[in-house]
Design a protein around this motif. Structure first.
Motif, short mmCIF file in Angstrom:
data_model
loop_
_atom_site.label_atom_id
_atom_site.label_comp_id
_atom_site.label_asym_id
_atom_site.label_seq_id
_atom_site.Cartn_x
_atom_site.Cartn_y
_atom_site.Cartn_z
N GLY A 128 -45.74 41.96 44.51
CA GLY A 128 -45.33 42.13 43.02
C GLY A 128 -46.60 42.11 42.24
O GLY A 128 -47.74 41.53 42.90
N SER A 129 -46.49 42.93 41.21
CA SER A 129 -47.73 43.07 40.30
C SER A 129 -47.24 43.44 38.98
O SER A 129 -46.04 43.68 38.68
CB SER A 129 -48.80 44.10 40.84
OG SER A 129 -48.13 45.41 41.28
N GLY A 130 -48.34 44.05 38.15
CA GLY A 130 -47.76 44.51 36.79
C GLY A 130 -48.42 43.42 35.77
O GLY A 130 -48.57 42.23 35.97
N GLY A 131 -48.20 44.00 34.48
CA GLY A 131 -48.36 43.32 33.40
C GLY A 131 -48.65 44.06 32.23
O GLY A 131 -48.46 45.39 32.26
N TYR A 132 -48.36 43.68 30.88
CA TYR A 132 -48.47 44.42 29.71
C TYR A 132 -48.81 43.32 28.54
O TYR A 132 -48.82 42.37 28.87
CB TYR A 132 -47.08 44.99 29.44
CG TYR A 132 -45.78 44.18 29.24
CD1 TYR A 132 -45.53 43.44 28.09
CD2 TYR A 132 -45.16 43.70 30.40
CE1 TYR A 132 -44.42 42.42 28.06
CE2 TYR A 132 -44.20 42.70 30.13
CZ TYR A 132 -43.93 42.14 29.02
OH TYR A 132 -42.69 41.17 29.00
N SER A 133 -49.05 44.05 27.41
CA SER A 133 -49.36 43.21 26.26
C SER A 133 -48.54 43.42 25.08
O SER A 133 -47.87 44.35 25.19
CB SER A 133 -51.01 43.59 25.98
OG SER A 133 -50.99 44.96 25.25
N LYS A 145 -41.58 45.46 33.13
CA LYS A 145 -40.70 44.30 33.33
C LYS A 145 -39.88 44.66 34.67
O LYS A 145 -39.99 43.87 35.51
CB LYS A 145 -39.77 43.96 32.39
CG LYS A 145 -40.46 43.33 30.95
CD LYS A 145 -39.49 43.50 29.79
CE LYS A 145 -40.06 42.87 28.57
NZ LYS A 145 -39.13 42.93 27.16
N ARG A 146 -39.54 45.68 34.93
CA ARG A 146 -38.72 46.14 36.19
C ARG A 146 -39.73 46.11 37.30
O ARG A 146 -39.42 45.61 38.42
CB ARG A 146 -38.20 47.66 36.12
CG ARG A 146 -37.02 47.55 35.13
CD ARG A 146 -36.25 48.80 35.01
NE ARG A 146 -35.77 49.20 36.36
CZ ARG A 146 -35.33 50.48 36.84
NH1 ARG A 146 -35.30 51.47 35.87
NH2 ARG A 146 -34.71 50.47 37.92
N VAL A 147 -41.08 46.52 37.28
CA VAL A 147 -41.90 46.47 38.31
C VAL A 147 -42.29 44.98 38.77
O VAL A 147 -42.30 44.59 39.76
CB VAL A 147 -43.33 47.40 38.11
CG1 VAL A 147 -44.31 46.95 39.11
CG2 VAL A 147 -42.96 48.98 37.92
N MET A 148 -42.37 44.18 37.56
CA MET A 148 -42.78 42.83 37.99
C MET A 148 -41.65 42.05 38.48
O MET A 148 -41.82 41.03 39.19
CB MET A 148 -43.15 41.97 36.54
CG MET A 148 -44.62 42.71 36.03
SD MET A 148 -44.94 42.41 34.21
CE MET A 148 -44.87 40.64 34.32
N ASN A 149 -40.43 42.45 38.43
CA ASN A 149 -39.22 42.07 39.12
C ASN A 149 -38.97 42.77 40.40
O ASN A 149 -37.94 42.53 40.76
CB ASN A 149 -37.97 42.24 38.12
CG ASN A 149 -36.98 41.30 38.28
OD1 ASN A 149 -37.24 39.98 38.82
ND2 ASN A 149 -35.69 41.54 37.83
N LYS A 150 -40.00 43.30 40.77
CA LYS A 150 -39.78 44.34 41.91
C LYS A 150 -38.79 45.20 42.08
O LYS A 150 -38.09 45.50 43.02
CB LYS A 150 -39.75 43.36 43.10
CG LYS A 150 -40.83 42.47 43.33
CD LYS A 150 -40.75 41.37 44.71
CE LYS A 150 -41.93 40.18 44.47
NZ LYS A 150 -41.45 39.30 45.50
N GLU A 151 -38.27 45.95 40.92
CA GLU A 151 -37.32 46.91 40.75
C GLU A 151 -37.89 48.28 40.23
O GLU A 151 -37.88 48.37 39.19
CB GLU A 151 -36.18 46.35 39.74
CG GLU A 151 -35.47 45.06 40.21
CD GLU A 151 -34.64 44.54 38.96
OE1 GLU A 151 -34.70 45.12 38.00
OE2 GLU A 151 -34.00 43.47 39.30
N PHE A 152 -38.54 48.92 41.15
CA PHE A 152 -39.48 49.94 40.72
C PHE A 152 -38.51 51.05 39.95
O PHE A 152 -37.35 51.50 40.94
CB PHE A 152 -40.31 50.45 42.00
CG PHE A 152 -41.30 49.73 42.23
CD1 PHE A 152 -42.64 50.17 42.19
CD2 PHE A 152 -41.25 48.80 42.81
CE1 PHE A 152 -43.61 49.34 42.51
CE2 PHE A 152 -42.20 47.64 43.13
CZ PHE A 152 -43.79 48.05 43.06
#
Length: 190
Positions: A128-133, A145-152
């Motif tokens: 998993g990965s990703g992030g935002y500000s 949020k979806r990517v960070m939850n492993k829902e691409f």
């Protein structure tokens, strides 16, 4: 006369800007079609090390887990070698090229060591990965949020995998040789 000059200048600048926008659109279309040519497996050899990057499928469904892993294999003359790295030698940053979103891959940065045995690959899986500000647009935040939850979400993804590690040049010295092996694979989510 000044009004005519200003009007012509505005028209000329507008034409240039529209031309630039069309050029950028074509570039994005080319990138999407190039993703279709990306393989699901890539292998790079540098010195005594072979790095492999694999996504198990070229196409996933939106609710399906994405399976990506990397391997690092020592192929040199010794029976084993010690490598030095962060929490893992493997990084999995991505780009979703339909939206042109970068998906960063953060990692803790302790100095760890791992012993690689000749011919026995070290394997690391994407977790998993990703992030935002808070300044990012809502659309981007929802995507992350979806990517960070492993829902691409549906799209075309390029994984820019990296194996980043050091080795000691010789026993008893502080001199190190840095390796940064890079490979690229792609997949789609439908």
């Amino acid at each position: 006369m000044r009004k005519i000059t200003m009007t012509l200048s505005f028209v000329f600048i507008s034409i240039i800007l529209v031309g630039c926008q069309q050029s950028n659109d074509k570039k994005l279309d080319n990138e999407v079609s190039n993703t279709d040519k990306l393989e699901t497996q890539a292998e790079v050899t540098e010195g005594d090390f072979t790095y492999r990057l694999v996504t198990e499928k070229a196409e996933y469904s939106e609710n399906e887990p994405i399976k990506i892993y990397a391997e690092l294999e020592y192929t040199g003359d010794r029976e084993e070698i010690e490598i030095f790295h962060a929490a893992s030698p493997f990084y999995f940053p991505m780009v979703e090229i339909t939206r042109n979103y970068e998906i960063e891959y953060g990692m803790d940065m302790p100095l760890l060591s791992t012993t690689l045995v000749k011919g026995e690959p070290l394997r690391g899986e994407y977790v998993g990965s990703g992030g935002y500000s808070s300044e990012d647009k809502n659309e981007y935040k929802e995507f992350m949020k979806r990517v960070m939850n492993k829902e691409f979400p549906a799209g075309h993804y390029v994984v820019n995998g990296i194996a980043d590690f050091d080795i000691k040049v010789s026993e008893g010295t502080e001199l190190e040789e840095k390796y940064e092996l890079e490979a690229q694979v792609g997949f789609s989510v439908q």
